[in-house]
Design an enzyme around this catalytic site. Structure first.
Site, mmCIF file in Angstrom:
data_model
loop_
_atom_site.group_PDB
_atom_site.id
_atom_site.type_symbol
_atom_site.label_atom_id
_atom_site.label_comp_id
_atom_site.label_asym_id
_atom_site.label_seq_id
_atom_site.Cartn_x
_atom_site.Cartn_y
_atom_site.Cartn_z
ATOM 1 N N HIS A 1 -7.282 -5.988 1.112
ATOM 2 C CA HIS A 1 -6.087 -5.168 0.877
ATOM 3 C C HIS A 1 -4.947 -5.643 1.791
ATOM 4 O O HIS A 1 -5.122 -5.766 2.997
ATOM 5 C CB HIS A 1 -6.453 -3.707 1.180
ATOM 6 C CG HIS A 1 -5.384 -2.716 0.850
ATOM 7 N ND1 HIS A 1 -4.541 -2.845 -0.233
ATOM 8 C CD2 HIS A 1 -5.038 -1.553 1.457
ATOM 9 C CE1 HIS A 1 -3.723 -1.800 -0.269
ATOM 10 N NE2 HIS A 1 -3.991 -1.013 0.752
ATOM 11 N N LYS B 1 4.220 1.933 -2.354
ATOM 12 C CA LYS B 1 4.725 3.106 -3.074
ATOM 13 C C LYS B 1 6.178 3.343 -2.657
ATOM 14 O O LYS B 1 7.067 3.604 -3.481
ATOM 15 C CB LYS B 1 3.912 4.364 -2.735
ATOM 16 C CG LYS B 1 2.395 4.284 -2.890
ATOM 17 C CD LYS B 1 1.728 5.630 -2.546
ATOM 18 C CE LYS B 1 0.296 5.529 -2.025
ATOM 19 N NZ LYS B 1 -0.695 4.978 -2.888
ATOM 20 N N SER C 1 0.829 -1.200 0.000
ATOM 21 C CA SER C 1 0.000 0.000 0.000
ATOM 22 C C SER C 1 0.866 1.253 0.000
ATOM 23 O O SER C 1 1.732 1.370 -0.860
ATOM 24 C CB SER C 1 -0.953 -0.064 1.190
ATOM 25 O OG SER C 1 -2.088 0.705 0.942
#
Ligand code: MCU
Length: 425
Positions: free
Chosen positions: A350, A223, A219
């Protein structure tokens, strides 16, 4: 007699092989292109992905060895337009490495800061390769350790805090470079990992090897893992997970991808991206680069991008386009096997721990951090979030003449199975 000799030779070769495994393509320095000339071109808007193989001066690269300085141009643009500047190693970096902990002390121009990271060793005897895990969730640390790599637990927020306004950034990076530095916190996090590697290098390598480092995170920390791998060529394996906008997905794609996090949202939610990116959130066509070229900054080193197609916000379709575009750079460099992509997963949660990713994750660690076996070399794009590279490019991939994509490692590989010849595209 002959058989004995053959066995002896095999045993000796085997010993050398075990003693000197080398990561496939990692470099001995953070930035191999530090001496490259960088020119400033004029940027013309381009709704399609810029041609990675065309230099700022308009000429096209022709040889694999040209990638070193073409990468330096991309790096310069990535700093200038997207992430902010990553300063080189500060004048003083010291620290310690133990079996449980790494400490890092940095100072520059009379300003000092410190941070630390946890170490969790696998079973067996070291020194071990290590995977730096950004943040405390989403990475399959059990699988990493079972593959023979240590886990370095790194809290990026100690180096670049979230929740601060852009004019008052906080954390170890900003203690050194100022609270009003225009560098976004993703690159601050990346800088912190580079300083951990500096400490590993200085430690003598008795616990953790300094030449076999990977990076991962999920997540927002996906990045961070993506940017970290792009900006330090000592990192042999980069594994961003469900990184979303500001990570792997092409900037040009996310605003038009149904349900995906828009650029303005990612820019505003946290100071992840550099301040300069604020001018482009509504007009990514004006950017001279896109994330397929950030993937090119990682090439030809190991890369395994993992995505979740079940949550639109995560922009998996735009991420698949970045991976397909980036894979063209790997192909041109003769390293197609070093990039893998996988978004074909069943669990929609997620940052879940996913059984689908365990084998390719472990194969990547074996190949790129331990120098054994072969890379997963797999592209499994979910039909739910399958981008089409052809819609996004006007350029074709050149056949580059041979020549190493990066200078050879300090110690030449001792066995073909450590660094197998990669077949040209
Ligand atoms: C995918 O990463 C982010 C996303 O960009 C944010 O909008 C959301 O709030 O958080 C995600 C995340 O980091 O989840 C843990």
């Amino acid at each position: 007699m002959i058989l004995k000799r053959v066995l002896l030779v095999v045993a000796v070769l085997g010993l050398i092989f075990v003693a000197v495994p080398r990561p496939a393509h990692a470099a001995p320095v953070e930035d191999e292109g530090a001496d490259c000339p960088i020119s400033q071109g004029t940027v013309t808007a381009n709704a399609k992905l810029p041609d990675p193989f065309t230099r700022i001066d308009g000429s096209r690269i022709t040889s694999r060895s040209d990638w070193r300085c073409r990468r330096a141009e991309i790096k310069d643009q990535a700093e200038r337009y997207v992430y902010g500047e990553k300063p080189a190693k500060p004048s003083s970096v010291t620290g310690t490495v133990s079996r449980t902990n790494i400490t890092v002390n940095v100072s520059e121009n009379g300003r000092s800061a410190s941070f630390s990271a946890g170490v969790d060793l696998p079973s067996g005897t070291g020194p071990f390769p290590a995977v730096v895990v950004l943040g405390g969730f989403g990475a399959d640390t059990a699988a990493i350790k079972a593959a023979g790599a240590a886990v370095i637990s790194y809290d990026p927020l100690a180096v670049g805090r979230e929740g601060t306004p852009r004019n008052n950034k906080q954390g170890a990076f900003y203690t050194l470079y100022g609270a009003s530095s225009s560098t976004g916190i993703l690159l601050a996090w990346a800088w912190g990992v580079s300083r951990i590697i500096d400490v590993l290098e200085q430690s003598g390598g008795s616990v953790l090897r300094a030449d076999a480092t990977g990076v991962t995170g999920c997540s927002r920390y996906g990045k961070g893992a993506f940017v970290t791998g792009a900006f330090d060529q000592r990192i042999a394996l980069t594994m961003p997970i469900e990184s979303g906008t500001g990570g792997a997905p092409i900037f040009r794609g996310v605003n038009g991808e149904s349900g995906a996090q828009p650029l303005s949202s990612a820019y505003g939610e946290q100071p992840w991206l550099g301040d300069a990116f604020g001018s482009y959130t509504g007009n990514p066509a004006a950017l001279p680069i896109d994330t397929h070229e950030v993937i090119g900054m990682i090439a030809p080193r190991g890369l395994f991008i993992m995505d979740n197609p079940h949550i639109d916000w995560l922009a998996a379709r735009s991420s698949s386009v970045a991976a397909l575009g980036g894979a063209e750079i790997y192909r041109a460099l003769g390293a197609s096997d070093a990039i893998s992509y996988w978004s074909d997963v069943s669990d929609g949660t997620h940052c879940a721990t996913r059984s689908e990713w365990r084998a390719p994750l472990q194969q990547s660690i074996q190949r790129f951090l331990r120098g054994t076996g072969s890379a997963p070399a797999v592209f499994r794009i979910s039909s739910q979030a399958a981008g089409n590279l052809a819609e996004w490019r006007t350029w074709q991939t050149p056949t580059l003449t041979a020549g190493t994509a990066s200078p050879p490692p300090a110690t030449p590989p001792v066995s073909p199975s450590v660094s197998p010849p990669v077949s040209p595209p």
